[in-house]
Write a protein that holds these residues in place. Structure first.
Motif, PDB file in Angstrom:
ATOM      1  N   TYR A 116       0.828  -1.205   0.000  1.00  0.00           N
ATOM      2  CA  TYR A 116       0.000   0.000   0.000  1.00  0.00           C
ATOM      3  C   TYR A 116       0.869   1.265   0.000  1.00  0.00           C
ATOM      4  O   TYR A 116       0.634   2.187  -0.780  1.00  0.00           O
ATOM      5  CB  TYR A 116      -0.933   0.008   1.216  1.00  0.00           C
ATOM      6  CG  TYR A 116      -1.725   1.284   1.319  1.00  0.00           C
ATOM      7  CD1 TYR A 116      -2.808   1.513   0.486  1.00  0.00           C
ATOM      8  CD2 TYR A 116      -1.368   2.269   2.236  1.00  0.00           C
ATOM      9  CE1 TYR A 116      -3.528   2.700   0.558  1.00  0.00           C
ATOM     10  CE2 TYR A 116      -2.073   3.459   2.314  1.00  0.00           C
ATOM     11  CZ  TYR A 116      -3.157   3.666   1.478  1.00  0.00           C
ATOM     12  OH  TYR A 116      -3.852   4.846   1.552  1.00  0.00           O
ATOM     13  N   GLY A 117       1.878   1.300   0.853  1.00  0.00           N
ATOM     14  CA  GLY A 117       2.749   2.470   0.924  1.00  0.00           C
ATOM     15  C   GLY A 117       3.473   2.724  -0.379  1.00  0.00           C
ATOM     16  O   GLY A 117       3.584   3.863  -0.840  1.00  0.00           O
ATOM     17  N   ARG A 120       1.071   4.156  -2.881  1.00  0.00           N
ATOM     18  CA  ARG A 120       0.838   5.584  -2.600  1.00  0.00           C
ATOM     19  C   ARG A 120       2.007   6.436  -3.073  1.00  0.00           C
ATOM     20  O   ARG A 120       1.796   7.500  -3.659  1.00  0.00           O
ATOM     21  CB  ARG A 120       0.600   5.808  -1.111  1.00  0.00           C
ATOM     22  CG  ARG A 120      -0.663   5.183  -0.538  1.00  0.00           C
ATOM     23  CD  ARG A 120      -1.883   5.891  -1.013  1.00  0.00           C
ATOM     24  NE  ARG A 120      -1.826   7.269  -0.563  1.00  0.00           N
ATOM     25  CZ  ARG A 120      -2.831   8.103  -0.607  1.00  0.00           C
ATOM     26  NH1 ARG A 120      -3.972   7.722  -1.083  1.00  0.00           N
ATOM     27  NH2 ARG A 120      -2.699   9.332  -0.190  1.00  0.00           N
ATOM     28  N   GLY A 123       1.852   6.841  -6.671  1.00  0.00           N
ATOM     29  CA  GLY A 123       0.665   7.521  -7.148  1.00  0.00           C
ATOM     30  C   GLY A 123      -0.309   6.622  -7.887  1.00  0.00           C
ATOM     31  O   GLY A 123      -1.079   7.094  -8.728  1.00  0.00           O
ATOM     32  N   ALA A 125      -2.368   4.394  -6.079  1.00  0.00           N
ATOM     33  CA  ALA A 125      -3.360   3.902  -5.105  1.00  0.00           C
ATOM     34  C   ALA A 125      -4.302   5.026  -4.734  1.00  0.00           C
ATOM     35  O   ALA A 125      -4.021   6.173  -4.803  1.00  0.00           O
ATOM     36  CB  ALA A 125      -2.690   3.386  -3.851  1.00  0.00           C
TER      37      ALA A 125
END
Length: 125
Positions: A116-117, A120, A123, A125
């Motif tokens: 997830y990180g 993010r 760019g 997610a």
């Protein structure tokens, strides 16, 4: 220290270089985001493959906290699957952590947090 390594700092730097040197950068995808995702995953795996790898490399290289911090946290936990996270969340000592801690520190696996990180940061997610 020894004939080959004169100082403790040189020994630590050599060990860190060796760990980072195990990251395979061959066979990478052509698409830039997938390339970065692949390299970051391999880098994380290299850190986790060595005891205190994240801590050792973080102490010698300037890097992205995300790539270094998560393996450090993962390698620092006690024998229980989530370490002391549940206990920290349950106390009144860290009020902000108590509000979000269950989801951030107990429910998610380290693999899910890493994926997830990274999404993010990229760019996507």
């Amino acid at each position: 220290m020894s004939w080959y390594v004169k100082t403790k700092q040189t020994l630590i730097e050599t060990m860190a270089d060796t760990i980072v040197g195990t990251v395979d950068v061959t066979g990478l995808p052509a698409e830039p985001i997938e390339r970065l995702r692949t390299v970051a995953g391999r880098y994380r795996a290299a850190l986790l493959a060595h005891r205190d790898g994240g801590r050792l490399v973080a102490g010698t290289f300037t890097g992205v906290y995300f790539a270094l911090g998560l393996p450090q946290e993962e390698q620092t936990l006690s024998d229980s699957p989530r370490g002391l996270s549940g206990e920290l969340v349950a106390t009144d000592t860290y009020l902000a952590l108590a509000q979000v801690g269950e989801q951030l520190m107990v429910a998610d696996s380290f693999d899910a947090r890493f994926d997830y990180g990274l999404a993010r940061l990229l760019g996507v997610a």
